[in-house]
Design a protein around this motif. Sequence first.
Motif, PDB file in Angstrom:
ATOM      1  N   HIS A 222       0.837  -1.204   0.000  1.00  0.00           N
ATOM      2  CA  HIS A 222       0.000   0.000   0.000  1.00  0.00           C
ATOM      3  C   HIS A 222       0.874   1.258   0.000  1.00  0.00           C
ATOM      4  CE1 HIS A 222      -3.236   2.750   0.945  1.00  0.00           C
ATOM      5  NE2 HIS A 222      -2.692   3.066   2.107  1.00  0.00           N
ATOM      6  N   ASN A 223       1.920   1.264   0.822  1.00  0.00           N
ATOM      7  CA  ASN A 223       2.827   2.413   0.867  1.00  0.00           C
ATOM      8  C   ASN A 223       3.575   2.582  -0.449  1.00  0.00           C
ATOM      9  OD1 ASN A 223       2.096   2.970   3.505  1.00  0.00           O
ATOM     10  ND2 ASN A 223       3.849   1.928   4.412  1.00  0.00           N
ATOM     11  N   GLN A 224       3.937   1.466  -1.067  1.00  0.00           N
ATOM     12  CA  GLN A 224       4.604   1.517  -2.369  1.00  0.00           C
ATOM     13  C   GLN A 224       3.690   2.133  -3.423  1.00  0.00           C
ATOM     14  OE1 GLN A 224       5.421  -2.335  -4.035  1.00  0.00           O
ATOM     15  NE2 GLN A 224       6.871  -1.560  -5.551  1.00  0.00           N
ATOM     16  N   VAL A 225       2.433   1.742  -3.419  1.00  0.00           N
ATOM     17  CA  VAL A 225       1.466   2.303  -4.373  1.00  0.00           C
ATOM     18  C   VAL A 225       1.334   3.809  -4.166  1.00  0.00           C
ATOM     19  CG1 VAL A 225      -0.980   2.337  -5.012  1.00  0.00           C
ATOM     20  CG2 VAL A 225       0.192   0.149  -4.674  1.00  0.00           C
ATOM     21  N   ARG A 226       1.215   4.236  -2.922  1.00  0.00           N
ATOM     22  CA  ARG A 226       1.103   5.674  -2.623  1.00  0.00           C
ATOM     23  C   ARG A 226       2.342   6.431  -3.083  1.00  0.00           C
ATOM     24  NH1 ARG A 226       0.746   6.208   3.421  1.00  0.00           N
ATOM     25  NH2 ARG A 226      -0.126   8.295   3.098  1.00  0.00           N
ATOM     26  N   ALA A 227       3.512   5.841  -2.881  1.00  0.00           N
ATOM     27  CA  ALA A 227       4.772   6.524  -3.189  1.00  0.00           C
ATOM     28  C   ALA A 227       4.952   6.808  -4.674  1.00  0.00           C
ATOM     29  CB  ALA A 227       5.945   5.693  -2.676  1.00  0.00           C
ATOM     30  N   PHE A 228       4.311   6.003  -5.537  1.00  0.00           N
ATOM     31  CA  PHE A 228       4.540   6.158  -6.978  1.00  0.00           C
ATOM     32  C   PHE A 228       3.286   6.530  -7.760  1.00  0.00           C
ATOM     33  CE2 PHE A 228       7.849   2.921  -5.716  1.00  0.00           C
ATOM     34  CZ  PHE A 228       8.866   3.858  -5.629  1.00  0.00           C
ATOM     35  N   SER A 229       2.233   6.909  -7.068  1.00  0.00           N
ATOM     36  CA  SER A 229       0.987   7.300  -7.738  1.00  0.00           C
ATOM     37  C   SER A 229       0.879   8.822  -7.801  1.00  0.00           C
ATOM     38  CB  SER A 229      -0.203   6.727  -6.964  1.00  0.00           C
ATOM     39  OG  SER A 229      -1.407   7.016  -7.621  1.00  0.00           O
ATOM     40  N   SER A 230       0.445   9.397  -8.914  1.00  0.00           N
ATOM     41  CA  SER A 230      -0.082   8.631 -10.031  1.00  0.00           C
ATOM     42  C   SER A 230       0.953   8.381 -11.127  1.00  0.00           C
ATOM     43  CB  SER A 230      -1.264   9.403 -10.641  1.00  0.00           C
ATOM     44  OG  SER A 230      -0.859  10.693 -11.041  1.00  0.00           O
ATOM     45  N   ASP A 231       2.126   8.947 -10.992  1.00  0.00           N
ATOM     46  CA  ASP A 231       3.162   8.744 -11.990  1.00  0.00           C
ATOM     47  C   ASP A 231       4.498   8.545 -11.279  1.00  0.00           C
ATOM     48  OD1 ASP A 231       3.983   8.822 -14.855  1.00  0.00           O
ATOM     49  OD2 ASP A 231       5.147  10.549 -14.179  1.00  0.00           O
ATOM     50  N   PRO A 232       5.256   7.508 -11.637  1.00  0.00           N
ATOM     51  CA  PRO A 232       5.106   6.599 -12.781  1.00  0.00           C
ATOM     52  C   PRO A 232       4.166   5.421 -12.529  1.00  0.00           C
ATOM     53  CG  PRO A 232       7.124   6.116 -11.636  1.00  0.00           C
ATOM     54  CD  PRO A 232       6.536   7.327 -10.941  1.00  0.00           C
ATOM     55  N   GLY A 233       3.800   5.176 -11.264  1.00  0.00           N
ATOM     56  CA  GLY A 233       2.867   4.116 -10.939  1.00  0.00           C
ATOM     57  C   GLY A 233       3.536   2.801 -10.557  1.00  0.00           C
ATOM     58  N   ALA A 234       3.166   2.278  -9.379  1.00  0.00           N
ATOM     59  CA  ALA A 234       3.603   0.925  -9.021  1.00  0.00           C
ATOM     60  C   ALA A 234       2.912  -0.051  -9.970  1.00  0.00           C
ATOM     61  CB  ALA A 234       3.231   0.620  -7.569  1.00  0.00           C
ATOM     62  N   ARG A 235       3.575  -1.178 -10.245  1.00  0.00           N
ATOM     63  CA  ARG A 235       3.030  -2.038 -11.302  1.00  0.00           C
ATOM     64  C   ARG A 235       3.131  -3.525 -11.009  1.00  0.00           C
ATOM     65  NH1 ARG A 235       6.938   0.869 -15.394  1.00  0.00           N
ATOM     66  NH2 ARG A 235       5.734   2.488 -14.387  1.00  0.00           N
ATOM     67  N   SER A 236       2.164  -4.228 -11.544  1.00  0.00           N
ATOM     68  CA  SER A 236       2.172  -5.675 -11.545  1.00  0.00           C
ATOM     69  C   SER A 236       1.881  -6.109 -12.982  1.00  0.00           C
ATOM     70  CB  SER A 236       1.133  -6.225 -10.569  1.00  0.00           C
ATOM     71  OG  SER A 236       1.252  -7.620 -10.424  1.00  0.00           O
ATOM     72  N   TYR A 237       1.606  -7.393 -13.168  1.00  0.00           N
ATOM     73  CA  TYR A 237       1.322  -7.890 -14.522  1.00  0.00           C
ATOM     74  C   TYR A 237       0.157  -8.870 -14.462  1.00  0.00           C
ATOM     75  CZ  TYR A 237       5.698  -5.721 -15.822  1.00  0.00           C
ATOM     76  OH  TYR A 237       6.679  -4.801 -16.032  1.00  0.00           O
ATOM     77  N   ARG A 238      -0.652  -8.841 -15.506  1.00  0.00           N
ATOM     78  CA  ARG A 238      -1.754  -9.788 -15.643  1.00  0.00           C
ATOM     79  C   ARG A 238      -1.752 -10.305 -17.071  1.00  0.00           C
ATOM     80  NH1 ARG A 238      -7.393  -9.433 -17.320  1.00  0.00           N
ATOM     81  NH2 ARG A 238      -8.400 -11.328 -16.553  1.00  0.00           N
ATOM     82  N   GLN A 239      -1.672 -11.603 -17.205  1.00  0.00           N
ATOM     83  CA  GLN A 239      -1.641 -12.254 -18.526  1.00  0.00           C
ATOM     84  C   GLN A 239      -0.550 -11.646 -19.408  1.00  0.00           C
ATOM     85  OE1 GLN A 239      -5.677 -11.969 -20.000  1.00  0.00           O
ATOM     86  NE2 GLN A 239      -6.456 -13.460 -18.522  1.00  0.00           N
ATOM     87  N   GLY A 240       0.603 -11.342 -18.779  1.00  0.00           N
ATOM     88  CA  GLY A 240       1.764 -10.847 -19.505  1.00  0.00           C
ATOM     89  C   GLY A 240       1.754  -9.374 -19.830  1.00  0.00           C
ATOM     90  N   LYS A 241       0.697  -8.661 -19.444  1.00  0.00           N
ATOM     91  CA  LYS A 241       0.609  -7.231 -19.727  1.00  0.00           C
ATOM     92  C   LYS A 241       0.678  -6.420 -18.429  1.00  0.00           C
ATOM     93  CE  LYS A 241      -1.996  -7.589 -24.042  1.00  0.00           C
ATOM     94  NZ  LYS A 241      -3.215  -7.147 -24.790  1.00  0.00           N
ATOM     95  N   MET A 242       1.330  -5.269 -18.520  1.00  0.00           N
ATOM     96  CA  MET A 242       1.495  -4.437 -17.337  1.00  0.00           C
ATOM     97  C   MET A 242       0.157  -3.903 -16.845  1.00  0.00           C
ATOM     98  SD  MET A 242       3.567  -0.836 -16.899  1.00  0.00           S
ATOM     99  CE  MET A 242       5.095  -1.508 -17.573  1.00  0.00           C
ATOM    100  N   LEU A 243       0.018  -3.880 -15.524  1.00  0.00           N
ATOM    101  CA  LEU A 243      -1.152  -3.283 -14.892  1.00  0.00           C
ATOM    102  C   LEU A 243      -0.644  -2.381 -13.775  1.00  0.00           C
ATOM    103  CD1 LEU A 243      -4.289  -3.171 -14.628  1.00  0.00           C
ATOM    104  CD2 LEU A 243      -4.059  -4.960 -12.877  1.00  0.00           C
ATOM    105  N   LYS A 244      -0.803  -1.082 -13.957  1.00  0.00           N
ATOM    106  CA  LYS A 244      -0.400  -0.151 -12.908  1.00  0.00           C
ATOM    107  C   LYS A 244      -1.462  -0.141 -11.808  1.00  0.00           C
ATOM    108  CE  LYS A 244       2.388   3.003 -15.709  1.00  0.00           C
ATOM    109  NZ  LYS A 244       2.631   4.429 -16.064  1.00  0.00           N
TER     110      LYS A 244
END
Length: 312
Positions: A222-244
């Motif tokens: 949660h802290n990581q998401v806050r630190a990088f929102s809204s740019d550049p955005g913390a990110r994960s992947y779903r079905q091989g595509k990036m999801l911020k």
Amino acid sequence: MKEVQNQRLIFCGASEFALPALKALAAASYPLMVISIPPKAMGRRLKVQDNVVAQAAKELGLPLFCPEDINSEASIQELTAFRPDMIITASFGAFFGKQLRSLCLCLNLHPSLLPLLRGATPIQTALLQGFDRTGVSIFEMVRKMDSGPIRVQKELPIQDEDNYSSLHLKLSELAAELLLDFLKQPTSYPAKEQDHTLATYCSKINSGDLEIDWSQDAQAIHNQVRAFSSDPGARSYRQGKMLKILSTVVSEEAVNGEPGTLHSIVKNTGFIINCGSGTLLITEVQAQGKKQMPAHSYVLGARLEPRELFGS
């Protein structure tokens, strides 16, 4: 010292953090010269353009100087010719050599409560580390980074809903306010040496810092998401595509699967993901090639599968 409004100021900056201070100085009618960095290629098309500070200086009709090397002899001559009483920097990013610092009082606007969080990323780091307060320090520049005597410092609470974008704006506006207060009565703010034994440091952000490791604690993510929102955005992947992942809430739901797996969908709100410890409700996302959107809107078209795994 000269009459307040007759002080000749040089303002150095290169990013949005510097804009409120620059605009406040211009509105207060100080004799002002702006220093920034040369135009460079930006955006997907790599179009060469001015940064936001240089653009603002031109719009405000202020003299602008963008040297390749602020410490070169030519640069020193240019600055000397302006006869500055004070040089102020904010998110400028260039080292000031001894000759430059000797021209006049040189101040820096730094978004942390020095000596805490010296370095390039104090706003992101405060959020990453879960601080409940931060602030702005105006200090005299010396050879060592962010180590000079403090002239003005003010604390700012970090709200639960703050992210990088909101906190950056608040701190930049606070810096402008403190700078104007200081300039009105500089002698009311004597220099105070920092306690170097209390110094902490923050480092530059790299792409790896943006990657979410779902095996971590939900609060840490949660802290990581806050630190990088809204740019550049913390990110994960779903079905091989990036999801911020742009906005989250630590959930009270108990873990029901492996880290990174879909816990459940929350109607009209978003979806919950299992973490190494705890669960995280995702409320705002940006799919690869798409615009930022509420997580519940993403869910409507994404067809999430039970226990689906998010990750690299």
